[in-house]
Write a protein that holds these residues in place. Structure first.
Motif, PDB file in Angstrom:
ATOM      1  N   ALA A   1      36.025  50.697  37.568  1.00 33.81           N
ATOM      2  CA  ALA A   1      36.501  49.644  36.669  1.00 33.81           C
ATOM      3  C   ALA A   1      35.470  49.350  35.592  1.00 33.81           C
ATOM      4  CB  ALA A   1      36.806  48.373  37.463  1.00 33.81           C
ATOM      5  N   ASP A   2      34.185  49.536  35.936  1.00 35.63           N
ATOM      6  CA  ASP A   2      33.062  49.316  35.036  1.00 35.63           C
ATOM      7  C   ASP A   2      33.215  48.002  34.286  1.00 35.63           C
ATOM      8  OD1 ASP A   2      30.595  49.906  33.925  1.00 35.63           O
ATOM      9  OD2 ASP A   2      31.418  51.192  32.363  1.00 35.63           O
ATOM     10  N   LYS A   3      33.254  48.038  32.970  1.00 39.46           N
ATOM     11  CA  LYS A   3      33.302  46.809  32.183  1.00 39.46           C
ATOM     12  C   LYS A   3      34.715  46.237  32.083  1.00 39.46           C
ATOM     13  CE  LYS A   3      29.227  47.703  29.316  1.00 39.46           C
ATOM     14  NZ  LYS A   3      28.436  48.184  30.378  1.00 39.46           N
ATOM     15  N   ASP A   4      35.699  46.977  32.572  1.00 38.26           N
ATOM     16  CA  ASP A   4      37.080  46.504  32.504  1.00 38.26           C
ATOM     17  C   ASP A   4      37.438  45.568  33.653  1.00 38.26           C
ATOM     18  OD1 ASP A   4      37.489  48.049  30.236  1.00 38.26           O
ATOM     19  OD2 ASP A   4      38.122  49.784  31.412  1.00 38.26           O
ATOM     20  N   ILE A   5      36.523  45.337  34.567  1.00 38.97           N
ATOM     21  CA  ILE A   5      36.819  44.501  35.722  1.00 38.97           C
ATOM     22  C   ILE A   5      36.751  43.021  35.329  1.00 38.97           C
ATOM     23  CG2 ILE A   5      34.449  44.436  36.605  1.00 38.97           C
ATOM     24  CD1 ILE A   5      35.723  44.721  39.440  1.00 38.97           C
ATOM     25  N   SER A   6      37.733  42.285  35.778  1.00 39.87           N
ATOM     26  CA  SER A   6      37.756  40.849  35.468  1.00 39.87           C
ATOM     27  C   SER A   6      36.769  40.108  36.361  1.00 39.87           C
ATOM     28  CB  SER A   6      39.160  40.286  35.699  1.00 39.87           C
ATOM     29  OG  SER A   6      39.452  40.266  37.083  1.00 39.87           O
ATOM     30  N   GLU A   7      36.429  38.916  35.961  1.00 36.20           N
ATOM     31  CA  GLU A   7      35.519  38.106  36.772  1.00 36.20           C
ATOM     32  C   GLU A   7      36.125  37.824  38.143  1.00 36.20           C
ATOM     33  OE1 GLU A   7      34.149  34.613  34.731  1.00 36.20           O
ATOM     34  OE2 GLU A   7      33.365  35.787  33.052  1.00 36.20           O
ATOM     35  N   GLU A   8      37.425  37.562  38.177  1.00 34.22           N
ATOM     36  CA  GLU A   8      38.100  37.277  39.441  1.00 34.22           C
ATOM     37  C   GLU A   8      38.063  38.492  40.366  1.00 34.22           C
ATOM     38  OE1 GLU A   8      39.601  36.775  36.386  1.00 34.22           O
ATOM     39  OE2 GLU A   8      39.192  34.620  36.324  1.00 34.22           O
ATOM     40  N   ALA A   9      38.330  39.677  39.816  1.00 33.69           N
ATOM     41  CA  ALA A   9      38.310  40.897  40.620  1.00 33.69           C
ATOM     42  C   ALA A   9      36.897  41.191  41.114  1.00 33.69           C
ATOM     43  CB  ALA A   9      38.848  42.079  39.818  1.00 33.69           C
TER      44      ALA A   9
END
Length: 156
Positions: free
Chosen positions: A84-92
């Motif tokens: 996910a690298d930088k595409d990961i949300s804070e919630e995830a």
């Protein structure tokens, strides 16, 4: 520890890490090599009579089998975060950190469970050796994996 972890063990972890592009076959191969190296490390550092060794390795094999699901969960979680690298949300990302914490607690509980089983079967000195050596190995593997993982910054 009388013998250090094989350089192969640490170099495999640092070189390969748990990169998202690693195939499951590559990860299985690395995992197999690591298990063999870990078993050799235990054998080099445990002081067991022939009778004790038979009981110990039966318990150790059961412990290793019980660790498999936790190890797989940890690898899958790490692969998901890295891919996910930088595409990961804070919630995830938060969910993954909590998941990792639960896996670490479950592993610690399993280690203590097997310490108690080994203590009952073989006594405190051998159980203590198991506990110490397993902790040493886990700490080194965790450190190597942490070194190879990029710092994750969630997307904004």
């Amino acid at each position: 520890m009388r013998k250090r972890l094989f350089p192969l063990l640490v170099s495999l972890l640092i070189t390969v890490g748990i990169k998202a592009q690693n195939s499951d076959q590559e990860i299985d191969l690395i995992s197999s090599i690591l298990k063999s190296e870990i078993k050799v490390f235990f054998a080099q550092n445990m002081t067991l009579s022939t009778h004790e060794a038979e009981k110990f390795w039966t318990l150790y094999d059961a412990y290793e089998e019980s660790l498999k699901p936790l190890s797989n969960q940890r690898i899958n979680m790490m692969k998901a975060v890295i891919s996910a690298d930088k595409d990961i949300s804070e919630e995830a990302l938060d969910k993954k950190i909590i998941e990792l914490s639960k896996i670490q607690k479950a592993r610690q509980n399993l280690r203590l469970k097997y310490y108690k089983r080994i203590k009952k079967e073989l006594g405190i000195p051998i159980a203590s050796q198991f506990y110490q050596i397993d902790g040493y190995i886990y700490t080194n593997i965790a450190a190597s994996l942490s070194q190879s993982m990029p710092i994750i910054v969630p997307g904004k």
